[in-house]
Enzyme design. Structure first.
Site, mmCIF file in Angstrom:
data_model
loop_
_atom_site.group_PDB
_atom_site.id
_atom_site.type_symbol
_atom_site.label_atom_id
_atom_site.label_comp_id
_atom_site.label_asym_id
_atom_site.label_seq_id
_atom_site.Cartn_x
_atom_site.Cartn_y
_atom_site.Cartn_z
ATOM 1 N N LYS A 89 45.476 38.850 44.365
ATOM 2 C CA LYS A 89 44.249 38.117 44.073
ATOM 3 C C LYS A 89 44.182 37.786 42.602
ATOM 4 O O LYS A 89 44.509 38.626 41.758
ATOM 5 C CB LYS A 89 43.054 39.030 44.450
ATOM 6 C CG LYS A 89 41.696 38.365 44.324
ATOM 7 C CD LYS A 89 41.355 37.587 45.554
ATOM 8 C CE LYS A 89 40.088 36.759 45.369
ATOM 9 N NZ LYS A 89 40.365 35.472 44.696
ATOM 10 N N LYS A 125 48.056 35.872 39.220
ATOM 11 C CA LYS A 125 47.380 34.881 38.384
ATOM 12 C C LYS A 125 48.170 33.596 38.428
ATOM 13 O O LYS A 125 49.389 33.623 38.626
ATOM 14 C CB LYS A 125 47.306 35.372 36.937
ATOM 15 C CG LYS A 125 46.254 34.675 36.127
ATOM 16 C CD LYS A 125 44.910 35.300 36.382
ATOM 17 C CE LYS A 125 43.818 34.747 35.526
ATOM 18 N NZ LYS A 125 42.652 35.649 35.561
ATOM 19 N N THR A 209 30.592 37.334 37.260
ATOM 20 C CA THR A 209 31.327 37.941 36.144
ATOM 21 C C THR A 209 30.373 38.265 34.995
ATOM 22 O O THR A 209 30.364 39.398 34.483
ATOM 23 C CB THR A 209 32.475 37.023 35.673
ATOM 24 O OG1 THR A 209 33.210 36.597 36.823
ATOM 25 C CG2 THR A 209 33.405 37.743 34.725
ATOM 26 N N SER A 369 34.245 37.892 44.613
ATOM 27 C CA SER A 369 35.286 37.127 45.320
ATOM 28 C C SER A 369 35.664 37.858 46.604
ATOM 29 O O SER A 369 35.874 37.254 47.653
ATOM 30 C CB SER A 369 36.543 36.984 44.458
ATOM 31 O OG SER A 369 36.445 35.875 43.611
HETATM 32 N N1 GLU Z 1 39.501 34.745 37.207
HETATM 33 C C1 GLU Z 1 38.655 35.888 37.423
HETATM 34 C C2 GLU Z 1 39.233 37.115 36.765
HETATM 35 O O1 GLU Z 1 40.023 37.036 35.859
HETATM 36 C C3 GLU Z 1 38.322 36.081 38.889
HETATM 37 C C4 GLU Z 1 39.481 36.349 39.784
HETATM 38 C C5 GLU Z 1 39.152 36.335 41.276
HETATM 39 O O2 GLU Z 1 37.996 36.254 41.626
HETATM 40 O O3 GLU Z 1 40.102 36.409 42.038
HETATM 41 O O4 GLU Z 1 38.859 38.217 37.075
#
Ligand code: GLU
Length: 435
Positions: A89, A125, A209, A369
């Site tokens: 994820k 990522k 977040t 998420s």
């Molecule tokens: N991009 C966000 C992070 O760095 C969310 C990642 C997600 O929800 O999968 O945590």
């Protein structure tokens, strides 16, 4: 969750010395911390060898027809760091600075973030090296769709689940979901999170977040006996994470005295109205440029302002050995991933600054998420209140676990977070076994 106890077993290996020479490289910075954590917990080499390398690195070239009729080729990445705890994820960022090192570090951080949040995911990522600020909506859509097609055998509801990150939002996630659904031949909302509400998004995801950053800060403030009403905060970055963190700080009685984005940094010792700042951005192409209710200062000055809380919510490597000694905040809450270099950590730790590390502080996003993914799979949707209450509880639980591990092992919170995460991931790796 029980406190992680450190057992003295076999000696853990050290990071490759070639890797730790360049501290500005986020992957090296991450490896230094991981190495320290592995050492203090005496993690066995068999497990550490697995954790310290990404399990898969995918690099693609994406030829896109630009609005001027010419073709431009963009580089895209997806790094799957670990699937030990579940499908991988992590978000996708669009930024000129994206490269393999950055995506590798960010993918590893996702593994540890998900472990700390106690959600059943590994870490990944993605990123595309591009400057979205110079691109049209049509160009961005074509780029997102091309990336999705090239990653369509990587992504999957039970395989790898992307989400928004720097310069991507629900708009890009909707394109991604649509393109993946076409390739897959059926509507597949669970392949990506951070979607618009209408297309299977979750209530509370946009705010998650920033809300979590504030919840984590409030927990630390309790421990540090800081009264929010007598506390000032400076927030670097005014995108999704920074602006919402600032909004929640303000709502909890904290005075936000400094804010910034890539167009400028602003200071008002009496406090900045975050409502006004957000309204200004909405009217000004999403930027703070020309914001009048505060004095314009330089970007380096912002980080060194007189404040109790500093929330770096922009990019990596903002607090380094160059400015760490001048930081006045006593609490740093990392909304961004990797904003503090390993060298800066040492300086700040010596000064007694408490740092709520990224892999804990910004875990509210991926937690919601996960709720979104669960809702997509079950087809039952929660109210905003339900999502927020759950997310707050999960963040408080994660904070207390990390705090307890740090206290137990007499280490700063960052190292406590790495030890805690590594303990969970290592357990999964051992339980699954190997060839
Ligand atoms: N991009 C966000 C992070 O760095 C969310 C990642 C997600 O929800 O999968 O945590």
């Amino acid at each position: 969750m029980a406190v992680t106890k450190i057992s003295k077993k076999t000696k853990a290996p050290t990071a490759d010395p070639l890797l730790i020479e360049d501290n500005s490289n986020p992957f090296n910075s991450m490896m230094q911390r991981l190495d320290q954590a592995a050492k203090i917990m005496n993690l066995e080499d068999d497990v550490y060898q697995v954790v310290k390398v990404p399990s898969r690195i995918i690099e693609v070239s994406l030829p896109i027809k630009m609005d001027n009729g010419r073709v431009k080729v963009f580089g895209g990445y997806r790094v799957i760091h670990s699937t030990a705890l579940g499908p991988s994820k992590g978000g996708i960022r669009f930024h000129p600075q994206v490269d393999e090192h950055e995506v590798k570090a960010l993918a590893a951080w996702m593994t540890f973030k998900c472990a700390i949040a106690e959600i059943p995911y590994g870490g990944a990522k993605g990123g595309i090296t591009c400057d979205p600020k110079t691109m049209s909506v049509g160009e961005l859509e074509r780029l997102t769709r091309a990336y999705t097609v090239s990653m369509s055998d990587i992504f999957g509801v039970d395989k790898d689940i992307p989400a928004p990150d720097v310069n991507t939002s629900s708009r890009e996630m909707a394109w991604l979901m649509d393109e993946y659904s076409k390739v897959n031949g059926s509507f597949t909302p669970g392949v990506v999170t951070g979607k618009p509400l209408l297309l299977g998004g979750s209530q509370g995801r946009v705010e998650a977040t920033g809300r979590g950053v504030c919840t984590a800060a409030l927990q630390a403030m309790k421990k540090m006996k800081m009264n929010p009403k007598k506390t000032r905060a400076v927030v670097q970055g005014f995108g999704n994470v920074g602006s919402i963190s600032a909004k929640h700080f303000e709502a909890n009685g904290i005075t936000v005295v400094g804010i910034s984005d890539h167009t400028g940094a602003f200071y008002n010792p009496k406090g900045i109205s975050i409502k006004k700042a957000i309204a200004h951005c909405e009217k000004n192409n999403g930027t703070l440029k020309g914001f009048k209710d505060a004095k314009e200062i330089s970007h380096p000055e912002l980080l060194e302002l007189d404040t109790e809380i500093l929330a770096p919510c922009a990019l990596e490597n903002q607090i380094t050995s160059k400015n760490a000694s001048r930081i006045k905040a006593k609490l740093i809450v990392e909304g961004a991933n990797g904003p503090t270099s390993a060298d800066a950590d040492d300086i700040l730790n010596k000064k007694g600054v408490i740092i709520i590390p990224d892999i804990l502080a910004n875990g509210g996003g991926v937690t919601v998420s996960y709720f979104e993914w669960v809702q997509n799979r079950t087809g039952y949707y929660y109210s905003e209140e339900e999502v927020n209450n759950r997310a707050d509880k999960w963040m408080i639980n994660a904070f207390n676990n990390v705090w307890a591990v740090a206290v137990e092992n007499k280490v700063p919170m960052r190292l406590g977070a790495y030890v805690h995460a590594l303990t969970i991931v290592a357990k999964a790796i051992r339980a699954r076994g190997s060839y």
